[in-house]
Write a protein that holds these residues in place. Structure first.
Motif, mmCIF file in Angstrom:
data_model
loop_
_atom_site.group_PDB
_atom_site.id
_atom_site.type_symbol
_atom_site.label_atom_id
_atom_site.label_comp_id
_atom_site.label_asym_id
_atom_site.label_seq_id
_atom_site.Cartn_x
_atom_site.Cartn_y
_atom_site.Cartn_z
ATOM 1 N N THR A 21 0.843 -1.185 0.000
ATOM 2 C CA THR A 21 0.000 0.000 0.000
ATOM 3 C C THR A 21 0.880 1.237 0.000
ATOM 4 N N THR A 22 0.326 2.348 -0.422
ATOM 5 C CA THR A 22 1.019 3.630 -0.349
ATOM 6 C C THR A 22 0.310 4.554 0.636
ATOM 7 N N ALA A 23 -0.630 4.021 1.391
ATOM 8 C CA ALA A 23 -1.395 4.815 2.356
ATOM 9 C C ALA A 23 -0.602 5.032 3.633
ATOM 10 N N PRO A 24 -0.914 6.109 4.362
ATOM 11 C CA PRO A 24 -0.251 6.335 5.643
ATOM 12 C C PRO A 24 -0.606 5.255 6.654
ATOM 13 N N GLY A 25 0.316 5.006 7.585
ATOM 14 C CA GLY A 25 0.080 3.952 8.567
ATOM 15 C C GLY A 25 0.722 4.225 9.908
ATOM 16 N N ARG A 26 0.280 3.475 10.897
ATOM 17 C CA ARG A 26 0.830 3.513 12.253
ATOM 18 C C ARG A 26 1.312 2.122 12.617
#
Length: 140
Positions: A21-26
């Motif tokens: 994925t290229t989405a932001p994450g924690r």
């Protein structure tokens, strides 16, 4: 259950190792108890989540499991843990623009849930990111 947000997070490109994925994450870390563990965002998230669970060191990082949309647009991963082993859990969006608030739950079939302190927020060390980047380059 621990509450978090990816709204102000940066994207963590884990490549094709574990649910690209290229989405932001924690990032979170959880220590295995030798039982089947489950982490999920099924009960509360206001965006389309994805969860990736990884283990190992830089030289031997491997995917334990990942999920996108097993409970509506939320995610859940179940695996058999090894007692004392550290697992890295990335809560991120399904697509590049997916971000928001979530509750991450962790349960064990050997004793119920974990305390929020057991599911520690993990700031990814720069050294680990460099190692991950090198591993991705070498595997392409």
């Amino acid at each position: 259950v621990v509450s978090g947000s990816t709204s102000d997070a940066t994207a963590d490109d884990i490549g094709s190792i574990c649910g690209q994925t290229t989405a932001p994450g924690r990032w979170y870390k959880l220590t295995g108890d030798g039982n089947e563990l489950m982490v999920d965002t099924c009960n509360d998230a206001n965006y389309d989540t994805k969860i990736s669970v990884l283990e190992g060191s830089c030289s031997s990082l491997s995917c334990v499991g990942f999920d996108d949309d097993s409970c509506g647009t939320q995610s859940s991963v179940t695996w058999t843990s090894i007692s004392g082993r550290q697992y890295l859990i990335l809560v991120h969006g399904s697509d590049g623009n997916d971000a928001g608030e979530f509750d991450l739950a962790a349960t064990s079939n050997g004793g119920g849930g974990f305390c929020p302190s057991d599911l520690a927020f993990f700031i990814t060390p720069v050294r680990w990111l460099v190692c991950l980047a090198l591993r991705l380059i070498l595997n392409t």
